[in-house]
Enzyme design. Structure first.
Site, PDB file in Angstrom:
ATOM      1  N   LYS A  99       0.826  -1.212   0.000  1.00 34.70           N
ATOM      2  CA  LYS A  99       0.000   0.000   0.000  1.00 34.70           C
ATOM      3  C   LYS A  99       0.866   1.270   0.000  1.00 34.70           C
ATOM      4  CE  LYS A  99      -4.042  -2.181   0.542  1.00 34.70           C
ATOM      5  NZ  LYS A  99      -3.758  -3.605   0.701  1.00 34.70           N
TER       6      LYS A  99
HETATM    7  C1  LIG Z   1      -4.529  -4.753   0.445  1.00 39.19           C
HETATM    8  C2  LIG Z   1      -3.735  -5.999   0.377  1.00 39.19           C
HETATM    9  C3  LIG Z   1      -3.992  -6.999  -0.580  1.00 39.19           C
HETATM   10  C4  LIG Z   1      -5.144  -6.896  -1.557  1.00 39.19           C
HETATM   11  O1  LIG Z   1      -5.033  -5.808  -2.433  1.00 39.19           O
HETATM   12  P1  LIG Z   1      -6.314  -5.292  -3.227  1.00 39.19           P
HETATM   13  O2  LIG Z   1      -5.868  -4.065  -3.923  1.00 39.19           O
HETATM   14  O3  LIG Z   1      -7.361  -5.021  -2.182  1.00 39.19           O
HETATM   15  O4  LIG Z   1      -6.709  -6.375  -4.134  1.00 39.19           O
HETATM   16  C5  LIG Z   1      -3.149  -8.089  -0.629  1.00 39.19           C
HETATM   17  N1  LIG Z   1      -2.133  -8.241   0.254  1.00 39.19           N
HETATM   18  C6  LIG Z   1      -1.856  -7.315   1.186  1.00 39.19           C
HETATM   19  C7  LIG Z   1      -0.740  -7.543   2.114  1.00 39.19           C
HETATM   20  C8  LIG Z   1      -2.646  -6.171   1.287  1.00 39.19           C
HETATM   21  O5  LIG Z   1      -2.367  -5.244   2.216  1.00 39.19           O
END
Ligand SMILES: *Cc1c(COP(=O)(O)O)cnc(C)c1O
Length: 462
Positions: free
Chosen positions: A112
């Protein structure tokens, strides 16, 4: 480049306006009016760029000339200056036909950070330039919250409130969000699951008076800028793997919750990147796997799993993909989303379903398989996967034999010590994570009602 809504009743609006609008004012999701396509010649030039240079090249296709070049450059370099790896998102070889794309070298140890550190810069920039109050409001399944808070804590003109599902995020995720001291941060720990949190956020953004009166801004992947920022590492990884192996097309396996990250891969492909299959990896919350295999999009029962950041049933970005698979027919998207609201499901078939199955593979990874994958790669490759990345690798393995695959490693294993312990593996914790356990926490527990959340927000915005 201007922006329109998947439901047809916004636009065209510019880049900063799209960024600030977050969710489309008609309840749809914003998308570029035309996807920019890059030529083979441009791809060839991009191969040699550093991560930051590539970010600038790609963002420039989307920013509509609204941000002076030097300002954009400053923000981009500042966004990635806190990353621990000089390559920002390095790739690692796991097997001859399987590479891992490490996306967790940012300040909060999950992918993120790649979009949210930039969005923090951009919100701060807009707040200063337009002398605006900005109240960021978001829901998190664990990682978005920490990263968004890290990006804007203590910043002038900005307040941030994050809803997380009480007791349903990992301990480290909770600590990263709640040990922040700055007064412009509010953490609400909500009785319910992530879907409840996300629904409340969407309801608050859909209430246009509330949104305007309280200066709401979105950091969830309903905000297109997040998707845009995430396309970059698909290009970057492709170039690194193509250089090392001579591969011409590459599949990507993507651990998915909100369909955000994998949608960024889809967008990269539409922009001209030679992507083969996009392999959609879910955990037991497998609505998206069922959609790819059967064409039925219908939430099942919510399950708590080893990969909490993917414990999502209603995937907000699914609507963006639906828009493209239906040939950019906003009226049809609107009708289907209304049907979803009233009947709780969407079914597609015929050519549209064939298109989905051409573009995507899918595999729902059960808990046991997730742990087995972590143990197997730890033993065979000496590599410790976090439980989300393990879902991606397990799905990639299911499709092995179909060419070169890059699997996305979305978090550092130290964020999910609970699952790693169950594998009987001891891991060293990075110092930044160990230090969290010593710090006092600040959060407010609320019941799962919209009224309770609104009450807390109104007090916070005073
Ligand atoms: C948010 C997240 C995901 C999923 O990502 P999306 O964009 O919601 O599909 C997968 N792995 C981790 C560690 C995350 O923080």
């Amino acid at each position: 480049m201007d922006y329109i809504s998947t439901r047809g009743n916004v636009g065209k609006i510019g880049f900063i306006d799209a960024f600030m609008m977050g969710l489309g004012n008609d309840g749809g999701l914003l998308v570029p009016s035309v996807i920019p396509v890059v030529s083979e010649e441009t791809l060839k030039q991009w191969r040699e760029l550093s991560y930051q240079e590539l970010v600038l090249a790609i963002f420039s296709l989307y920013t509509n000339g609204e941000i002076p070049e030097q300002d954009l450059k400053d923000m981009v370099y500042a966004s990635y200056s806190t990353f621990r790896d000089p390559e920002v998102t390095p790739v690692r070889k796991l097997k001859d036909d399987l590479y891992l794309l490490e996306l967790f070298h940012g300040p909060t140890f999950a992918f993120k950070d790649i979009a949210l550190q930039f969005m923090g810069q951009l919100y701060t920039y807009v707040a200063a330039k337009q002398n605006k109050k900005i109240h960021i409001l978001g829901a998190t399944s664990g990682d978005t919250g920490a990263s968004a808070i890290e990006g804007v804590k203590g910043k002038q003109g900005i307040k941030i409130c994050i809803l997380h599902p009480h007791g349903k995020v990992s301990k480290v995720q909770e600590l990263q969000m709640t040990t922040v001291r700055e007064d412009n941060v509010l953490n609400l720990s909500v009785d319910g699951n992530f879907d409840d949190c996300q629904r409340m956020i969407k309801d608050l953004f859909a209430d246009l008076d509330f949104k305007a009166n309280h200066h709401l801004a979105a950091i969830n992947s309903i905000n297109f800028i997040r998707i845009m920022a995430q396309t970059v590492y698909y290009f970057y990884a492709y170039f690194q793997v193509a250089k090392q192996t001579g591969a011409r097309t590459v599949n990507f396996s993507v651990p998915t919750g909100n369909f955000g990250d994998i949608f960024a891969g889809y967008l990269a492909k539409r922009m001209g990147l030679p992507v083969g299959k996009l392999i959609l990896a879910t955990n037991e919350n497998n609505i998206l796997e069922r959609f790819v295999l059967e064409g039925v999009y219908k939430p099942g029962d919510f399950r708590t799993t080893y990969s909490p950041s993917m414990d999502i049933q209603v995937a907000s970005n699914f609507e963006r993909y639906l828009y493209y698979v239906l040939g950019e027919d906003a009226a049809q998207v609107r009708a289907l989303m209304e049907q979803f609201k009233s009947e709780g499901r969407i079914v597609i078939s015929g050519d549209a379903l064939r298109k989905v199955q051409e573009e995507f593979g899918a595999h729902g990874v059960q808990g046991e398989e997730c742990l087995t994958t972590i143990k197997a790669y730890h033993a065979s490759a000496g590599y410790l996967l976090d439980p989300h990345s393990a879902c991606g690798v397990a799905a990639a393995d299911k499709y092995s034999g179909e060419g070169m695959t890059v699997s996305l490693a979305t978090a550092h294993p130290a964020k999910f010590g609970e699952a790693i312990e169950l594998c009987g593996i001891e891991q060293p914790f990075p110092a930044q994570i160990s230090a969290l356990f010593e710090k006092p926490q600040r959060q407010t527990r609320v019941d799962g009602s919209l009224e309770a959340v609104v009450r807390e927000l109104e007090a916070f915005y005073q």
